[in-house]
Structure formats: structure tokens, C-alpha cells
Motif scaffolding. Sequence first.
Motif, PDB file in Angstrom:
ATOM      1  N   ARG A 126      49.130   8.588  44.830  1.00 55.67           N
ATOM      2  CA  ARG A 126      49.248   8.751  46.266  1.00 55.67           C
ATOM      3  C   ARG A 126      50.492   9.710  47.051  1.00 55.67           C
ATOM      4  O   ARG A 126      50.522  10.469  47.908  1.00 55.67           O
ATOM      5  N   ALA A 127      51.524   9.340  46.036  1.00 52.50           N
ATOM      6  CA  ALA A 127      52.608  10.190  46.415  1.00 52.50           C
ATOM      7  C   ALA A 127      52.580  11.635  46.315  1.00 52.50           C
ATOM      8  O   ALA A 127      53.102  12.597  46.982  1.00 52.50           O
ATOM      9  N   MET A 128      51.850  11.943  45.185  1.00 51.73           N
ATOM     10  CA  MET A 128      51.727  13.226  44.721  1.00 51.73           C
ATOM     11  C   MET A 128      50.761  13.948  45.502  1.00 51.73           C
ATOM     12  O   MET A 128      51.033  15.238  45.776  1.00 51.73           O
ATOM     13  N   ARG A 129      49.727  13.280  46.016  1.00 52.57           N
ATOM     14  CA  ARG A 129      48.827  13.510  47.070  1.00 52.57           C
ATOM     15  C   ARG A 129      49.322  14.219  48.195  1.00 52.57           C
ATOM     16  O   ARG A 129      49.115  15.361  48.922  1.00 52.57           O
ATOM     17  N   LEU A 130      50.340  13.209  48.679  1.00 52.69           N
ATOM     18  CA  LEU A 130      51.232  13.709  50.060  1.00 52.69           C
ATOM     19  C   LEU A 130      52.086  14.774  49.910  1.00 52.69           C
ATOM     20  O   LEU A 130      51.887  16.025  50.397  1.00 52.69           O
ATOM     21  N   ALA A 131      52.726  15.159  48.541  1.00 56.14           N
ATOM     22  CA  ALA A 131      53.620  16.227  48.294  1.00 56.14           C
ATOM     23  C   ALA A 131      52.752  17.391  48.349  1.00 56.14           C
ATOM     24  O   ALA A 131      53.124  18.439  48.735  1.00 56.14           O
ATOM     25  N   LEU A 132      51.565  17.412  47.555  1.00 55.00           N
ATOM     26  CA  LEU A 132      50.657  18.467  47.370  1.00 55.00           C
ATOM     27  C   LEU A 132      50.222  19.083  48.876  1.00 55.00           C
ATOM     28  O   LEU A 132      50.175  20.020  49.092  1.00 55.00           O
ATOM     29  N   ARG A 133      50.112  18.077  49.878  1.00 55.25           N
ATOM     30  CA  ARG A 133      49.658  18.635  51.073  1.00 55.25           C
ATOM     31  C   ARG A 133      50.837  19.028  51.939  1.00 55.25           C
ATOM     32  O   ARG A 133      50.344  19.956  52.893  1.00 55.25           O
ATOM     33  N   VAL A 134      52.077  18.608  51.867  1.00 57.68           N
ATOM     34  CA  VAL A 134      53.059  18.891  52.911  1.00 57.68           C
ATOM     35  C   VAL A 134      54.034  20.179  52.190  1.00 57.68           C
ATOM     36  O   VAL A 134      54.883  20.521  52.712  1.00 57.68           O
ATOM     37  N   ARG A 135      53.976  20.251  50.972  1.00 59.53           N
ATOM     38  CA  ARG A 135      55.178  20.593  50.232  1.00 59.53           C
ATOM     39  C   ARG A 135      54.268  22.107  49.374  1.00 59.53           C
ATOM     40  O   ARG A 135      53.820  21.795  48.372  1.00 59.53           O
ATOM     41  N   PRO A 136      54.564  23.338  49.776  1.00 61.80           N
ATOM     42  CA  PRO A 136      53.907  24.502  48.955  1.00 61.80           C
ATOM     43  C   PRO A 136      54.350  24.500  47.734  1.00 61.80           C
ATOM     44  O   PRO A 136      53.853  24.820  46.853  1.00 61.80           O
ATOM     45  N   SER A 137      55.847  24.106  47.607  1.00 59.33           N
ATOM     46  CA  SER A 137      56.454  24.175  46.476  1.00 59.33           C
ATOM     47  C   SER A 137      55.824  23.434  45.224  1.00 59.33           C
ATOM     48  O   SER A 137      55.765  23.489  44.104  1.00 59.33           O
ATOM     49  N   GLN A 138      55.303  22.088  45.915  1.00 59.73           N
ATOM     50  CA  GLN A 138      54.917  21.111  44.844  1.00 59.73           C
ATOM     51  C   GLN A 138      53.458  21.727  44.425  1.00 59.73           C
ATOM     52  O   GLN A 138      52.961  21.620  43.241  1.00 59.73           O
ATOM     53  N   ARG A 139      52.547  22.383  45.341  1.00 58.00           N
ATOM     54  CA  ARG A 139      51.513  23.114  44.882  1.00 58.00           C
ATOM     55  C   ARG A 139      51.567  24.210  43.630  1.00 58.00           C
ATOM     56  O   ARG A 139      50.915  24.287  42.812  1.00 58.00           O
ATOM     57  N   ALA A 140      52.738  24.935  44.059  1.00 54.77           N
ATOM     58  CA  ALA A 140      53.180  25.889  43.123  1.00 54.77           C
ATOM     59  C   ALA A 140      53.485  25.488  41.721  1.00 54.77           C
ATOM     60  O   ALA A 140      53.252  25.997  40.768  1.00 54.77           O
ATOM     61  N   ARG A 141      54.051  24.215  41.629  1.00 59.10           N
ATOM     62  CA  ARG A 141      54.552  23.714  40.413  1.00 59.10           C
ATOM     63  C   ARG A 141      53.166  23.472  39.629  1.00 59.10           C
ATOM     64  O   ARG A 141      53.351  23.027  38.398  1.00 59.10           O
ATOM     65  N   LEU A 142      52.152  22.987  40.230  1.00 64.55           N
ATOM     66  CA  LEU A 142      50.756  22.697  39.553  1.00 64.55           C
ATOM     67  C   LEU A 142      49.881  23.959  39.106  1.00 64.55           C
ATOM     68  O   LEU A 142      48.708  23.657  38.946  1.00 64.55           O
ATOM     69  N   ALA A 143      50.614  25.122  39.295  1.00 57.90           N
ATOM     70  CA  ALA A 143      49.898  26.286  39.178  1.00 57.90           C
ATOM     71  C   ALA A 143      48.991  26.472  38.002  1.00 57.90           C
ATOM     72  O   ALA A 143      48.115  27.168  37.552  1.00 57.90           O
ATOM     73  N   TYR A 144      49.443  25.712  36.856  1.00 55.23           N
ATOM     74  CA  TYR A 144      49.190  25.896  35.554  1.00 55.23           C
ATOM     75  C   TYR A 144      47.775  25.028  35.443  1.00 55.23           C
ATOM     76  O   TYR A 144      47.186  25.209  34.365  1.00 55.23           O
ATOM     77  N   PHE A 145      47.579  23.934  36.550  1.00 54.12           N
ATOM     78  CA  PHE A 145      46.292  23.064  36.159  1.00 54.12           C
ATOM     79  C   PHE A 145      44.994  24.085  36.255  1.00 54.12           C
ATOM     80  O   PHE A 145      44.252  23.866  35.113  1.00 54.12           O
ATOM     81  N   PRO A 146      44.871  24.972  36.758  1.00 49.25           N
ATOM     82  CA  PRO A 146      43.562  25.692  36.748  1.00 49.25           C
ATOM     83  C   PRO A 146      43.518  26.544  35.423  1.00 49.25           C
ATOM     84  O   PRO A 146      42.379  26.690  34.893  1.00 49.25           O
ATOM     85  N   VAL A 147      44.649  26.921  35.154  1.00 47.40           N
ATOM     86  CA  VAL A 147      44.600  27.817  33.626  1.00 47.40           C
ATOM     87  C   VAL A 147      44.349  26.558  32.595  1.00 47.40           C
ATOM     88  O   VAL A 147      43.543  27.108  31.575  1.00 47.40           O
ATOM     89  N   PHE A 148      44.879  25.463  32.598  1.00 44.77           N
ATOM     90  CA  PHE A 148      44.211  24.554  31.687  1.00 44.77           C
ATOM     91  C   PHE A 148      43.135  24.053  31.694  1.00 44.77           C
ATOM     92  O   PHE A 148      42.403  23.505  30.785  1.00 44.77           O
TER      93      PHE A 148
END
Length: 271
Positions: A126-148
Amino acid sequence: MQVEARGLTFEVAEGGPADGQPVLLLHGFPQDRREFDLLLPRLHAAGLRTYAMDQRGYSPGARPSGVRSYRIGEAVADVPAVLDALGLESAHLVGHDWGAQVAWAVAGRHPERVRTLTAVSVPHPRAMRLALRVRPSQRARLAYFPVFRSPAAERLLLGGGALGMRRMLGRIGPRADLYVKAMREPGRLTTALNWYRAFRSEDLADLGEITVPTTYVWSDRDGVVGLTAALRTADWVRGDYQLVAMRGVGHWVAEEAPRELADAVLARIGV
């Protein structure tokens, strides 16, 4: 040893005093149970009995077909089943990366099976979901996810002498060879990547507060998890809680800083 659970056969390395408090260790991607090798001597010396488990997709006898077999709920259900097979009512849980994701969910949904939780790198969902919603930088950190999740992932990671995987694991030096060699086993990389392909954000959206004593270990050079997710994890733990922040350490905590991680685990268990 081999442990039969839910119609699958899991590879589990056991060690330490036979009468010690049990600790179940859950690895992440692209590692396996050996990621905890540098940690275990300290735990054994403290009198703990450890069980380092190769999770589904990694154990040769636990590679069911189909992407849906790797939904996070399946991996979560494996843990109490393995504990049953080991004859353990409960255990201390230590999980890293995907193993931390599983451990959070086990602690939330089966708290009676968890004595303490030490989650490494990956925060409460739930903390990660919040960070993904409010922090573009957190979304950028998980950019590898669709690649995998893509059909090209196997080639990108193992092609060209496994350059992609070696770069990803660069901070652990020669130990990367252990995991590159293992992932060349036919089918293993695909079933490991199926964890990414099967995951849906709603799978853990209902996970509530954690009531068991919990330590979350975050490192400031982790390219996957930013500070917001780390700090907001405290919002989702009602049991005794500690955030351990490591400086100068990347994502591969158990191999980059095994002594410091062992200290955190032993402090949480209280031995």
C-alpha cells in the motif's frame, strides 16, 4: 532437501541448530535461495534454524505451466503449505524483493504463521501504491517492469553473454555468475519472469495493516524503491516496527551488506 507442498516440490536448504527458532527466507528475482548464503552463518551462530527456499518457478519441481500459476496469491499460499510440510506452526520470515512482497502478504493474511517479519527492499504494497500515485520518480524507477513482462525479456536478459542480467547484478560482483548460470537452465528464466507477467496491482490492493513485529530494510542506493515508499510503510504496520535505512547500499542487500542485514534480522527476532 525437497519439500512437497500443494502438489509441487520445493528445494529448501536447512541449516543451524535443530532446536533453534525457525526462520524462513524468501528470495527475489533473479536470485534464488543462495542470495542468503552470506547471511546464514551469523544466524546459525545466534542459534537460529534456517530454511532458505527456492520459490515457485525456481525449484525444478515447482514450475507449473501457464502465467496464471505465478499470480502473487499462489506464491503467498505456498508459504503456509511449506511450513506445514516442515512441521512448523510458525516461523520468522525474511524476504527480499519478490520474497518481501510475498512475506508482507503472508504476514497480513496469515499472521498466526509469522513470528516476526523482516522485509528487505520492497515496502508494504500500500505504501508503494501511494508512492506510485504521488511520485513520478517512483514510477520511473519501475520502468523496467513492462520490459520484464514483454516476450523479449528472456533475450534481453540472457542475450549477448547475459549482459543485461550481469549489468543488473553488477553490485554483487562475481556472485552474479551463480544466477546467470542458473537462469540458463531451460525454462527457469521464463517461469521466474512469469511473476512479473502475472502480477496485477489489485492483487495486493486490499492488504491491510501488519500486526506482527516488523522491520523494513531500505537502502539509499536502491534503484527500485524511493524514500516516499520507504517512509510511508510505517503507516501500514500496527505491530512493533522499525525502519532500518542503509547508506551506500543498493538493491541486493543480502549480498552487498550481509553483516548489517544480519544485525537487523537478529535485532528483530530478539536473539
